[in-house]
Design an enzyme around this catalytic site. Structure first.
Site, short mmCIF file in Angstrom:
data_model
loop_
_atom_site.label_atom_id
_atom_site.label_comp_id
_atom_site.label_asym_id
_atom_site.label_seq_id
_atom_site.Cartn_x
_atom_site.Cartn_y
_atom_site.Cartn_z
N SER A 44 -66.90 46.31 16.88
CA SER A 44 -67.30 45.47 15.75
C SER A 44 -67.69 44.06 16.13
O SER A 44 -68.39 43.38 15.38
CB SER A 44 -66.16 45.40 14.72
OG SER A 44 -64.98 44.92 15.33
N HIS A 77 -63.03 38.60 14.51
CA HIS A 77 -64.40 38.77 14.06
C HIS A 77 -65.04 37.45 13.64
O HIS A 77 -64.45 36.69 12.87
CB HIS A 77 -64.44 39.75 12.89
CG HIS A 77 -63.90 41.09 13.23
ND1 HIS A 77 -62.58 41.42 12.99
CD2 HIS A 77 -64.49 42.16 13.81
CE1 HIS A 77 -62.38 42.66 13.40
NE2 HIS A 77 -63.52 43.13 13.90
N GLY A 123 -64.56 49.38 15.13
CA GLY A 123 -63.35 50.18 15.27
C GLY A 123 -63.33 51.12 16.46
O GLY A 123 -62.34 51.84 16.67
N ASN A 156 -60.54 47.38 21.16
CA ASN A 156 -59.79 48.48 20.55
C ASN A 156 -59.16 49.42 21.56
O ASN A 156 -58.42 50.33 21.17
CB ASN A 156 -60.72 49.27 19.61
CG ASN A 156 -61.28 48.41 18.50
OD1 ASN A 156 -60.55 47.67 17.85
ND2 ASN A 156 -62.59 48.49 18.29
N ASP A 181 -60.67 36.70 10.36
CA ASP A 181 -59.46 36.86 11.17
C ASP A 181 -59.72 36.24 12.54
O ASP A 181 -60.70 35.54 12.74
CB ASP A 181 -59.08 38.34 11.30
CG ASP A 181 -60.25 39.21 11.77
OD1 ASP A 181 -61.04 38.73 12.61
OD2 ASP A 181 -60.40 40.35 11.30
#
Length: 500
Positions: free
Chosen positions: A279, A467, A314, A346, A464
């Site tokens: 992402s 990102h 993700g 991830n 957050d």
């Protein structure tokens, strides 16, 4: 007796072949000029092309041959002094054509240690004696018109048909108009054409009219680039060539007999650049979570490259493979494509529970068997998957560039958090083992963040700590573009355009 008859028949056949070959040779269309006729090697270096590279697509090449002998940086004078014209002259035969366009470089100094390519203005017979500082030779410099006339007369002496073009216009605009050179080189080219009674094509005027129909905003970035007001893009070269062809159609010149009724113009295929990652690179359709891959095209010459962002939010290296995402990308890869690879955010997740996306740490060959919903998954290390992407991309002829992951907005000890010992290092090792280009984006962006300070960087992360929003994505994309520009021997850097 029979053998004599066969021999006689062979002799007659050879004589007939030689007679017909000499009687009906295929004419050649030669182009002579500067970089606006052939830029560089004529292969589109830097996205720049000359009209001589495309005029052949308008002509029936089953009946005529095209040879582009133009050379960048030359003037009407130096094209001859360098022996380039004599090479063409020695090849000329009756019925050939010579398209002539000079002027862009004739306005330089007559004598200096850099180029020494200027000519005396006008079409007169005046001369200037110099000791050429560049060639170290004594030289008699003539007028622009004198050099053009010399080419025309010598071409005619070989039975060839000269065609003079005024120099293409530059992409300079004043009050919505393109300046002409009808009082200088365009005028002098026309005067020599009239004097020698040869075809004149007012390329400068006619192309300027076409440019004004489109307007400055469309011309810049389509037919010319912002970085260069003199040399055309492929589309600009086609525009120049089409103007010449249209003018020939209305002329009495016999070259018009070879013009195709329905030419199929083939422009260079765009170079494809694939992006794979998570992402932080992907288009997430969320204004508060924008991957840098979304902003990356604004730093590329998208008239020559196509950015194909296949990153998916993700995903880890493992799930990018197990979900078939990698196979879909791999199917599209072709020789000469580029692929930017960035994972890590991830991969630190659980290997055998929750989202089942974690990969094993490191670059080793160890594996772990995970059973999920009766499906057995053999999990490999992060480095294994990264090497898989690199190796299989190279097998398809693509050129991989590995990047370490973007840093999070976390500041332990007032320093941006690095992961240099883990995913960044493992990415680097994978790249080195498989011979891929590597960019330590984590370190590059971290240093830039620290220079900006916490408060400014906080604005980059509206959702957050992982990102970025649009501003942060553009900041990171620019860092990627700058880093690619610095990679030695990486052809992708020629397609990066960073405004100064």
């Amino acid at each position: 007796m029979k053998s004599i008859k066969i021999f006689s028949a062979l002799i007659l056949a050879l004589l007939f072949f030689n007679f017909t070959a000499k009687k009906d040779p295929k004419p050649t269309v030669y182009t002579v000029g500067d970089s606006t006729v052939k830029n560089g090697s004529g292969k589109g270096d830097g996205g720049l092309w000359g009209w001589g590279d495309y005029i052949g697509q308008f002509l029936d090449t089953t009946k005529v041959t095209i040879e582009n002998h133009a050379l960048g940086g030359t003037s009407s004078r130096t094209f001859q002094d360098k022996g380039l014209w004599i090479e063409v002259l020695n090849k000329l035969k009756k019925g050939d054509y010579v398209l002539i366009q000079f002027g862009h470089n004739d306005d330089g100094p007559l004598n200096d240690s850099l180029r020494a390519r200027g000519t005396i203005k006008g079409i007169g017979d005046e001369t200037k004696e110099i000791d050429n500082m560049l060639t170290k030779k004594h030289e008699t410099v003539h007028s622009y018109g004198w050099y053009i006339q010399k080419v025309v007369r010598e071409a005619k002496s070989k039975g060839a048909i000269p065609i003079i073009c005024s120099p293409i216009p530059r992409n300079d605009w004043k009050e919505g108009k393109v300046p002409r050179n009808d009082k200088s080189y365009g005028l002098w080219a026309k005067q020599i054409a009239e004097k020698e009674k040869v075809t004149f094509i007012n390329l400068n005027e006619k192309m300027a009219i076409e440019m004004e129909k489109f307007g400055e905003a469309k011309v810049t970035g389509t037919y010319f680039y912002k970085k260069d007001h003199t040399h055309t893009s492929a589309k600009g070269a086609v525009l120049s060539a089409s103007v010449i062809i249209n003018e020939l159609k209305m002329s009495k010149n016999s070259l018009k007999n070879y013009i195709l009724k329905d030419p199929k113009i083939v422009l260079p295929a765009k170079k494809k650049v694939f992006l794979i990652g998570d992402s932080t690179m992907a288009n997430n359709n969320n204004v508060n979570a924008v991957g840098w891959g979304v902003a990356f095209p604004q730093y590329c010459d998208t008239t020559r490259v196509e950015i194909i962002n296949k990153a998916r939010g993700g995903r880890s290296t493992r799930t990018f493979v197990t979900e078939g995402l990698w196979d879909k990308v791999k199917e599209q890869l072709q020789p000469g494509n580029y692929i930017l690879i960035q994972f890590g955010h991830n991969d630190a997740g659980a290997v055998d529970k929750e989202k089942f996306r974690g990969s094993l740490k490191g670059n080793g060959d160890e594996t772990q068997i995970v059973v999920r919903d009766s499906v057995t998954d053999t999990v490999h290390t992060f480095g294994f998957y990264m090497e898989k992407f690199i190796k299989e991309a190279k097998e398809k002829g693509a050129i991989p560039i590995v990047l370490s992951q973007t840093p999070r907005n976390e500041w332990p000890n007032d320093k941006v958090e690095r992961r240099a010992d883990t995913y960044g290092n493992w990415s680097k090792i994978a790249a080195e083992k498989q011979g891929a280009f590597y960019i330590d984006l984590n370190e590059i962006v971290a240093v830039k963040y620290e220079a900006l300070g916490k408060e400014k960087v906080k604005e980059f992360f509206p959702k957050d700590h992982t990102h970025t929003g649009g501003e942060g994505a553009a900041f990171n994309a620019l860092a990627v573009a700058e880093a690619i520009k610095k990679i030695k021997d990486c052809g992708l850097k020629d397609y990066i355009e960073i405004a100064k």
